[in-house]
Design a protein around this motif. Structure first.
Motif, PDB file in Angstrom:
ATOM      1  N   GLN A  37       0.936  -1.243  -0.204  1.00  0.00           N
ATOM      2  CA  GLN A  37       0.070  -0.172  -0.023  1.00  0.00           C
ATOM      3  C   GLN A  37       0.900   1.211   0.001  1.00  0.00           C
ATOM      4  OE1 GLN A  37      -3.618   0.022   2.466  1.00  0.00           O
ATOM      5  NE2 GLN A  37      -2.990  -1.911   3.314  1.00  0.00           N
ATOM      6  N   ASP A  38       2.011   1.324   0.751  1.00  0.00           N
ATOM      7  CA  ASP A  38       2.686   2.510   0.669  1.00  0.00           C
ATOM      8  C   ASP A  38       3.345   2.601  -0.252  1.00  0.00           C
ATOM      9  OD1 ASP A  38       2.109   2.884   3.449  1.00  0.00           O
ATOM     10  OD2 ASP A  38       3.768   1.767   4.343  1.00  0.00           O
ATOM     11  N   ASN A  42       0.043   4.885  -1.436  1.00  0.00           N
ATOM     12  CA  ASN A  42      -0.221   6.124  -0.502  1.00  0.00           C
ATOM     13  C   ASN A  42       0.879   6.798  -1.031  1.00  0.00           C
ATOM     14  OD1 ASN A  42      -2.030   4.638   0.888  1.00  0.00           O
ATOM     15  ND2 ASN A  42      -0.580   3.826   2.521  1.00  0.00           N
ATOM     16  N   HIS A  43       0.594   7.499  -2.085  1.00  0.00           N
ATOM     17  CA  HIS A  43       1.663   8.368  -2.793  1.00  0.00           C
ATOM     18  C   HIS A  43       0.717   9.520  -3.567  1.00  0.00           C
ATOM     19  CE1 HIS A  43       1.786   6.943  -6.917  1.00  0.00           C
ATOM     20  NE2 HIS A  43       1.690   5.761  -6.301  1.00  0.00           N
TER      21      HIS A  43
END
Length: 323
Positions: A37-38, A42-43
């Motif tokens: 996810q990161d 998540n960006h």
């Protein structure tokens, strides 16, 4: 028969399992669900309409992702292909092509005129060092030719524009060669010195960074120095005319630095190679275990890296297609 549809969060566990089973065959680092996810979601450049999954009777057997952003390098004209991973039991050239087509269509919708596989992609895919799997590099600057995606892109008309070499050095036995010490001595006689940056003593760091015309260095190096990170510099008198670093150690023992540069007006004195070797020496003294980096296969700096003991661990292709 494979159905291709947009990714949803319900697909997360299955996509991570696919990645950890198949992408790792090409030295990509495995993910936890949070790490996935990161990395992909998540960006600031996440595009829900440019991340796809492929489903068949066995479940999710394909995953593709791309992204774009007007403020990225080439972002006004280009979209970035990040990856296409397909289970080999379901894979075909046509299926890879179908995933790529969907990303290209999305790029066109956003007004882009080319698709890129390039290190400016903001999605950073970590890869493990083949000769030292416990170590890693923080970004894959393209795709390796052993990936099926490479053949699919070439068949689709993508141009293989350049090769990036992934380099690795274990720091335990590093030492500065005698001829580099001689080169440094000759530079000293001309009034140059390679040392650690001292804000109270040295001047002109910002002007030197501006002269190198690399906005990322201007921003990042200045920020790290402000935070107190050590920086190796070349000075003429008290004026900074080159840099290497900063000197930072990542949690796994990897040396991290932004780059190396010499002011164009002060080239020709061997300062670049001296800066590089003294930077590596400083990383070793700081307790770093290894350095990894990538550079173009035609970059003259390759000779310096090999001289320092770096090994070419992996090659990545840079590709482009006009849409």
């Amino acid at each position: 028969m494979m159905q291709i549809r947009l990714f949803s969060m319900e697909d997360l566990s299955a996509v991570v399992a696919l990645w950890n089973r198949e992408a790792t065959k090409y030295d990509y680092k495995p993910f936890t669900e949070q790490e996935f996810q990161d990395t992909f979601i998540n960006h600031a450049y996440f595009d829900a309409e440019c991340m796809w999954v492929g489903c068949n009777e066995q479940g999710i057997a394909g995953f593709a992702a791309g992204c774009s952003g007007d403020d990225l390098p080439l972002g006004d004209v280009a979209g970035y292909i990040t990856c296409v991973i397909i289970d080999p039991g379901a894979a075909s050239l046509e299926l890879y092509d179908a995933f790529v087509l969907r990303m290209e269509t999305r790029f066109r919708q956003l007004g882009k005129s080319q698709a890129e596989v390039l290190f400016f992609n903001p999605v950073k895919l970590k890869w493990t060092i083949p000769s030292a799997p416990q170590h890693e590099h923080n970004n894959a600057p393209g795709i390796s030719k052993d990936q099926p995606l490479y053949d699919a892109l070439i068949a689709r008309g993508y141009a293989d524009r350049a090769t990036q070499c992934g380099m690795y050095l274990r720091l335990g036995s590093f030492s500065v060669p005698e001829d580099i010490a001689v080169k440094e001595y000759k530079a000293n006689r001309k009034g140059y010195q390679v040392t650690h940056y001292a804000p109270a003593v040295h001047t002109g760091l910002e002007a030197m960074l501006a002269a190198l015309q690399n906005p990322q260095w201007e921003k990042d190096v200045a920020a790290h120095v402000k935070n107190g990170e050590p920086l190796v510099v070349a000075v003429h008198g008290s004026e900074v005319v080159g840099f290497a670093g900063p000197i930072m150690t990542e949690p796994d023992g990897r040396a991290f630095f932004c780059g190396i540069g010499v002011h164009p007006e002060y080239e020709g004195h061997g300062l670049g190679s001296v800066l590089f070797f003294r930077m590596v020496e400083t990383f070793q003294q700081a307790g770093c275990q290894y350095i990894s980096l990538f550079t173009g296969s035609n970059n003259p700096a390759l000779q310096i890296y090999h001289k320092a003991g770096f090994q070419n661990e992996k090659q990545f292709s840079i590709l482009r297609r006009e849409l």
